[in-house]
Design a protein around this motif. Structure first.
Motif, PDB file in Angstrom:
ATOM      1  N   LYS A  50     -52.670  13.741 -34.752  1.00  0.00           N
ATOM      2  CA  LYS A  50     -53.818  14.525 -34.289  1.00  0.00           C
ATOM      3  C   LYS A  50     -54.409  13.923 -33.024  1.00  0.00           C
ATOM      4  CE  LYS A  50     -55.108  16.126 -38.913  1.00  0.00           C
ATOM      5  NZ  LYS A  50     -56.093  15.972 -40.021  1.00  0.00           N
ATOM      6  N   ALA A  51     -54.467  12.593 -32.989  1.00  0.00           N
ATOM      7  CA  ALA A  51     -55.032  11.909 -31.821  1.00  0.00           C
ATOM      8  C   ALA A  51     -54.180  12.151 -30.583  1.00  0.00           C
ATOM      9  CB  ALA A  51     -55.145  10.413 -32.098  1.00  0.00           C
ATOM     10  N   VAL A  52     -52.849  12.079 -30.751  1.00  0.00           N
ATOM     11  CA  VAL A  52     -51.928  12.316 -29.631  1.00  0.00           C
ATOM     12  C   VAL A  52     -52.081  13.738 -29.118  1.00  0.00           C
ATOM     13  CG1 VAL A  52     -49.492  12.639 -29.060  1.00  0.00           C
ATOM     14  CG2 VAL A  52     -50.225  10.563 -30.227  1.00  0.00           C
ATOM     15  N   SER A  53     -52.158  14.705 -30.040  1.00  0.00           N
ATOM     16  CA  SER A  53     -52.301  16.104 -29.654  1.00  0.00           C
ATOM     17  C   SER A  53     -53.604  16.327 -28.904  1.00  0.00           C
ATOM     18  CB  SER A  53     -52.254  16.989 -30.904  1.00  0.00           C
ATOM     19  OG  SER A  53     -52.448  18.333 -30.562  1.00  0.00           O
ATOM     20  N   SER A  54     -54.668  15.721 -29.385  1.00  0.00           N
ATOM     21  CA  SER A  54     -55.979  15.879 -28.758  1.00  0.00           C
ATOM     22  C   SER A  54     -55.990  15.305 -27.346  1.00  0.00           C
ATOM     23  CB  SER A  54     -57.044  15.183 -29.613  1.00  0.00           C
ATOM     24  OG  SER A  54     -58.289  15.196 -28.969  1.00  0.00           O
ATOM     25  N   ILE A  55     -55.435  14.112 -27.170  1.00  0.00           N
ATOM     26  CA  ILE A  55     -55.412  13.462 -25.857  1.00  0.00           C
ATOM     27  C   ILE A  55     -54.577  14.268 -24.868  1.00  0.00           C
ATOM     28  CG2 ILE A  55     -54.591  11.430 -24.594  1.00  0.00           C
ATOM     29  CD1 ILE A  55     -55.299   9.773 -27.080  1.00  0.00           C
ATOM     30  N   SER A  56     -53.401  14.719 -25.298  1.00  0.00           N
ATOM     31  CA  SER A  56     -52.508  15.451 -24.391  1.00  0.00           C
ATOM     32  C   SER A  56     -53.112  16.793 -23.985  1.00  0.00           C
ATOM     33  CB  SER A  56     -51.138  15.652 -25.045  1.00  0.00           C
ATOM     34  OG  SER A  56     -51.264  16.288 -26.290  1.00  0.00           O
ATOM     35  N   GLU A  57     -53.784  17.456 -24.933  1.00  0.00           N
ATOM     36  CA  GLU A  57     -54.409  18.744 -24.612  1.00  0.00           C
ATOM     37  C   GLU A  57     -55.577  18.564 -23.645  1.00  0.00           C
ATOM     38  OE1 GLU A  57     -55.441  20.531 -28.308  1.00  0.00           O
ATOM     39  OE2 GLU A  57     -53.356  20.910 -28.881  1.00  0.00           O
ATOM     40  N   ARG A  58     -56.360  17.513 -23.851  1.00  0.00           N
ATOM     41  CA  ARG A  58     -57.476  17.240 -22.942  1.00  0.00           C
ATOM     42  C   ARG A  58     -56.956  16.912 -21.544  1.00  0.00           C
ATOM     43  NH1 ARG A  58     -60.028  12.453 -25.589  1.00  0.00           N
ATOM     44  NH2 ARG A  58     -61.419  12.427 -23.791  1.00  0.00           N
ATOM     45  N   THR A  59     -55.837  16.191 -21.480  1.00  0.00           N
ATOM     46  CA  THR A  59     -55.233  15.856 -20.186  1.00  0.00           C
ATOM     47  C   THR A  59     -54.759  17.118 -19.474  1.00  0.00           C
ATOM     48  OG1 THR A  59     -54.492  13.725 -21.068  1.00  0.00           O
ATOM     49  CG2 THR A  59     -53.449  14.490 -19.041  1.00  0.00           C
ATOM     50  N   ARG A 105     -56.786  22.091  -7.734  1.00  0.00           N
ATOM     51  CA  ARG A 105     -56.930  22.097  -6.273  1.00  0.00           C
ATOM     52  C   ARG A 105     -57.170  20.698  -5.715  1.00  0.00           C
ATOM     53  NH1 ARG A 105     -61.243  26.132  -4.037  1.00  0.00           N
ATOM     54  NH2 ARG A 105     -60.522  25.013  -2.178  1.00  0.00           N
ATOM     55  N   GLU A 106     -57.591  19.766  -6.582  1.00  0.00           N
ATOM     56  CA  GLU A 106     -57.955  18.430  -6.117  1.00  0.00           C
ATOM     57  C   GLU A 106     -56.746  17.493  -6.093  1.00  0.00           C
ATOM     58  OE1 GLU A 106     -61.026  17.104  -8.746  1.00  0.00           O
ATOM     59  OE2 GLU A 106     -62.081  19.034  -8.673  1.00  0.00           O
ATOM     60  N   LYS A 107     -56.938  16.339  -5.491  1.00  0.00           N
ATOM     61  CA  LYS A 107     -55.915  15.299  -5.539  1.00  0.00           C
ATOM     62  C   LYS A 107     -56.073  14.581  -6.882  1.00  0.00           C
ATOM     63  CE  LYS A 107     -54.050  11.272  -3.149  1.00  0.00           C
ATOM     64  NZ  LYS A 107     -54.189  10.330  -2.015  1.00  0.00           N
ATOM     65  N   ILE A 108     -55.178  14.864  -7.806  1.00  0.00           N
ATOM     66  CA  ILE A 108     -55.296  14.344  -9.172  1.00  0.00           C
ATOM     67  C   ILE A 108     -54.456  13.076  -9.308  1.00  0.00           C
ATOM     68  CG2 ILE A 108     -55.072  14.884 -11.625  1.00  0.00           C
ATOM     69  CD1 ILE A 108     -54.971  17.855 -10.814  1.00  0.00           C
ATOM     70  N   THR A 109     -55.066  12.023  -9.826  1.00  0.00           N
ATOM     71  CA  THR A 109     -54.342  10.771 -10.067  1.00  0.00           C
ATOM     72  C   THR A 109     -54.483  10.376 -11.532  1.00  0.00           C
ATOM     73  OG1 THR A 109     -56.255   9.369  -9.584  1.00  0.00           O
ATOM     74  CG2 THR A 109     -54.832   9.988  -7.725  1.00  0.00           C
ATOM     75  N   LEU A 110     -53.555   9.553 -11.984  1.00  0.00           N
ATOM     76  CA  LEU A 110     -53.603   9.066 -13.364  1.00  0.00           C
ATOM     77  C   LEU A 110     -54.871   8.244 -13.595  1.00  0.00           C
ATOM     78  CD1 LEU A 110     -52.193   8.901 -16.083  1.00  0.00           C
ATOM     79  CD2 LEU A 110     -50.899   6.936 -15.242  1.00  0.00           C
ATOM     80  N   SER A 111     -55.254   7.463 -12.590  1.00  0.00           N
ATOM     81  CA  SER A 111     -56.477   6.658 -12.705  1.00  0.00           C
ATOM     82  C   SER A 111     -57.703   7.550 -12.847  1.00  0.00           C
ATOM     83  CB  SER A 111     -56.631   5.753 -11.479  1.00  0.00           C
ATOM     84  OG  SER A 111     -55.585   4.821 -11.411  1.00  0.00           O
ATOM     85  N   SER A 150     -57.738   9.007 -16.337  1.00  0.00           N
ATOM     86  CA  SER A 150     -58.095   7.934 -17.272  1.00  0.00           C
ATOM     87  C   SER A 150     -59.598   7.695 -17.281  1.00  0.00           C
ATOM     88  CB  SER A 150     -57.357   6.647 -16.886  1.00  0.00           C
ATOM     89  OG  SER A 150     -57.804   5.557 -17.654  1.00  0.00           O
ATOM     90  N   SER A 151     -60.186   7.683 -16.101  1.00  0.00           N
ATOM     91  CA  SER A 151     -61.629   7.460 -15.985  1.00  0.00           C
ATOM     92  C   SER A 151     -62.416   8.642 -16.551  1.00  0.00           C
ATOM     93  CB  SER A 151     -61.996   7.235 -14.517  1.00  0.00           C
ATOM     94  OG  SER A 151     -63.387   7.084 -14.367  1.00  0.00           O
ATOM     95  N   ALA A 152     -61.965   9.854 -16.239  1.00  0.00           N
ATOM     96  CA  ALA A 152     -62.679  11.056 -16.686  1.00  0.00           C
ATOM     97  C   ALA A 152     -62.635  11.217 -18.204  1.00  0.00           C
ATOM     98  CB  ALA A 152     -62.084  12.292 -16.014  1.00  0.00           C
ATOM     99  N   LEU A 153     -61.495  10.869 -18.809  1.00  0.00           N
ATOM    100  CA  LEU A 153     -61.336  11.040 -20.256  1.00  0.00           C
ATOM    101  C   LEU A 153     -61.642   9.762 -21.031  1.00  0.00           C
ATOM    102  CD1 LEU A 153     -58.075  13.206 -20.435  1.00  0.00           C
ATOM    103  CD2 LEU A 153     -60.455  13.935 -20.216  1.00  0.00           C
ATOM    104  N   ASN A 154     -61.984   8.699 -20.287  1.00  0.00           N
ATOM    105  CA  ASN A 154     -62.320   7.414 -20.920  1.00  0.00           C
ATOM    106  C   ASN A 154     -61.205   6.947 -21.861  1.00  0.00           C
ATOM    107  OD1 ASN A 154     -63.962   5.179 -21.402  1.00  0.00           O
ATOM    108  ND2 ASN A 154     -64.958   6.128 -23.165  1.00  0.00           N
ATOM    109  N   THR A 155     -59.979   7.030 -21.351  1.00  0.00           N
ATOM    110  CA  THR A 155     -58.798   6.663 -22.138  1.00  0.00           C
ATOM    111  C   THR A 155     -57.866   5.827 -21.269  1.00  0.00           C
ATOM    112  OG1 THR A 155     -58.969   8.769 -23.323  1.00  0.00           O
ATOM    113  CG2 THR A 155     -56.898   7.567 -23.548  1.00  0.00           C
ATOM    114  N   PRO A 156     -57.322   4.720 -21.784  1.00  0.00           N
ATOM    115  CA  PRO A 156     -56.410   3.889 -20.993  1.00  0.00           C
ATOM    116  C   PRO A 156     -55.208   4.680 -20.476  1.00  0.00           C
ATOM    117  CG  PRO A 156     -57.047   2.757 -23.009  1.00  0.00           C
ATOM    118  CD  PRO A 156     -57.563   4.156 -23.126  1.00  0.00           C
TER     119      PRO A 156
END
Length: 365
Positions: A255-264, A273-279, A282-288
Motif C-alpha cells: 500500500k505504501a509503495v502504491s501511494s508513493i508512486s501515485e503521488r509521484t 510544464r516545469e523543469k522537474i527533478t528527482l530532488s 523528493s522535497s515536495a513529497l517529503n520522501t527520500p
C-alpha cells in the motif's frame, strides 16, 4: 551509567538489584543486606544475550537484564514485589516483567532497550521439559530461541524464503516452553507464544508497520491464545503467527509503495510544464529519493526520469497536433533546456522528428 537511578528504583520496588561487571557482583543499594551471592552468580550463568531471562528458583523469581560490555543486571522479584511476576499465569504479569526489564536497561545505559524477548528458566528442573519425538528424544526449547533472530530478521526484510528456512528448523519440535507456572504445560506454551508475539510486534513496528496497527494485532492474538483451553501442535501455532505478521507487513509495504508512486505520478502530471527533478519531487513529497525511485520502478517498471521524459513528449504530441506553437515555443513551454535537446528527446522516444510527426499526423487527418 546511572547507578544512582537504579538504587532509587531498587528502593521503590523494595527489591535487591545487583550488577555483574568485570567478574564482580555489586549490590546497588548499600542499605540492603547482601543475599546469597554464590547462588546469584550461579543463576547468572543462565543469562542470554539480547533477551531477558526470567528465572524461577524455589518460591522466588529473578530477572536478568543483559547490557552492553557483558554487564548483567540481576533483579530479585519476591512475593512482596510491586512487579507482577510471581504469578506467571497472568499475561499482565508477563508484560510487567518485560516493561521492568526495558525500564532497567534504559535507566542503566541511557538508551532504549533493543530487545523484548523473555527466556524462561526453572532451576527446579534438571533438564528442559518436552514431549518426545517418535525417536523418544527430548527436544530442547533452545531451538526456538536460536531461530528467533533469523525469523525476525527475515520478516523485517520480507524475505519469504528465509522465513520458510527458519521455520523449517522448528519442524521436529513437539514442545517449546518450560513448565514454570504451577507445572502447567499449557500455561508454559501460552507464555512462550506471548513473548514471541511481543518480539514480532516490535520487529514489524521497526520495519514500518504503524504502531497502532501492530499493537492491535498483538492484542487480538494474545486474546485468542488466552481464550483457548488447549493449543494445537506448538510449531503449527508458531508458524501461523509468523505468517500473520509477515503478511500484515507485506500488505502495508504494498500500500505504501502504491501511494508513493501515485503521488509521484500526480506531481509530474501537475508540473509537466516545469523543469522537474528527482530532488524537487523528493522535497515536495517529503520522501527520500531512493524510496521514491524504488517505489516508482516497482509499480511502473521505469525510472522517474524516464517517466518525466515520456510525459513531456506526450504533451508535446498534443501541442504538435494542435499546430499552434512552433518547435522553439514547445521546447520552452515544456522547459526543455534547448530546442535541439527537445528534438533529440522526441526522436529517441517516438522514432520521428517533431516535424515528421506533425506531417504524418496532418496527412492522417
Amino acid at each position: 551509567m546511572k547507578v544512582k537511578d537504579l538504587e532509587l528504583f531498587s528502593e521503590i520496588i523494595n527489591q535487591k538489584i545487583y550488577i555483574w561487571k568485570n567478574n564482580h557482583l555489586y549490590l546497588v543499594n548499600k542499605n540492603n543486606i547482601n543475599g546469597n551471592r554464590a547462588l546469584i552468580i550461579k543463576l547468572l550463568a543462565f543469562a542470554k544475550t539480547n533477551t531477558f531471562t526470567l528465572i524461577k528458583h524455589e518460591s522466588e523469581h529473578a530477572l536478568i537484564v543483559p547490557c552492553p560490555k557483558n554487564i548483567l543486571i540481576y533483579i530479585e522479584i519476591k512475593h512482596n514485589s510491586k512487579i507482577k511476576a510471581f504469578n506467571l499465569s497472568s499475561v499482565e504479569s508477563l508484560l510487567s516483567v518485560r516493561q521492568t526489564g526495558e525500564f532497567v536497561y534504559k535507566l542503566y545505559t541511557g538508551q532504549d532497550c533493543p530487545y523484548s524477548f523473555i527466556t524462561f528458566k526453572n532451576t527446579e528442573q534438571n533438564s528442559s521439559i518436552g514431549r518426545q519425538t517418535s525417536q523418544k528424544t527430548v527436544v530442547s526449547p533452545e531451538l526456538l530461541f536460536k531461530n528467533e533472530s533469523l525469523i525476525l530478521d527475515s520478516i523485517s526484510k520480507l524475505d519469504r524464503k528465509s522465513v520458510k528456512e527458519a521455520l523449517r528448523g522448528l519442524t521436529h519440535v513437539q514442545i517449546i516452553g518450560e513448565i514454570f507456572a504451577n507445572n502447567n504445560l499449557i500455561r508454559g506454551e501460552k507464555d512462550t507464544l506471548i513473548s514471541f508475539i511481543a518480539s514480532l510486534t516490535q520487529t514489524v513496528v521497526m520495519s514500518g508497520l504503524p504502531a497502532k496497527e501492530a499493537y492491535e494485532l498483538e492484542d487480538s492474538l494474545i486474546q485468542a491464545i488466552e481464550l483457548r483451553p488447549t493449543l494445537p501442535l506448538f510449531t503449527e501455532v508458531i508458524q501461523e503467527i509468523v505468517w500473520i505478521f509477515y503478511n500484515q507487513l507485506l500488505d502495508h509495504r504494498k500500500k505504501a509503495v502504491s501511494s508513493i508512486s501515485e503521488r509521484t505520478s500526480n506531481y509530474i502530471q501537475n508540473h509537466i510544464r516545469e523543469k522537474i527533478t528527482l530532488s524537487g519531487i523528493s522535497s515536495a513529497l517529503n520522501t527520500p529519493k531512493q524510496t521514491l525511485n524504488k517505489a516508482f520502478e516497482a509499480k511502473y517498471s521505469i525510472t522517474i526520469n524516464q517517466y518525466i521524459r515520456n510525459k513531456k513528449i506526450c504533451k508535446a504530441k498534443e501541442l504538435l497536433r494542435a499546430n499552434i506553437l512552433n518547435l522553439e515555443d514547445i521546447s520552452k513551454f515544456l522547459s526543455f533546456s534547448s530546442k535541439s535537446y527537445f528534438v533529440q528527446t522526441f526522436r529517441q522516444i517516438t522514432g520521428f522528428t517533431p516535424k515528421n510527426f506533425q506531417k504524418k499526423n496532418n496527412n492522417t487527418i
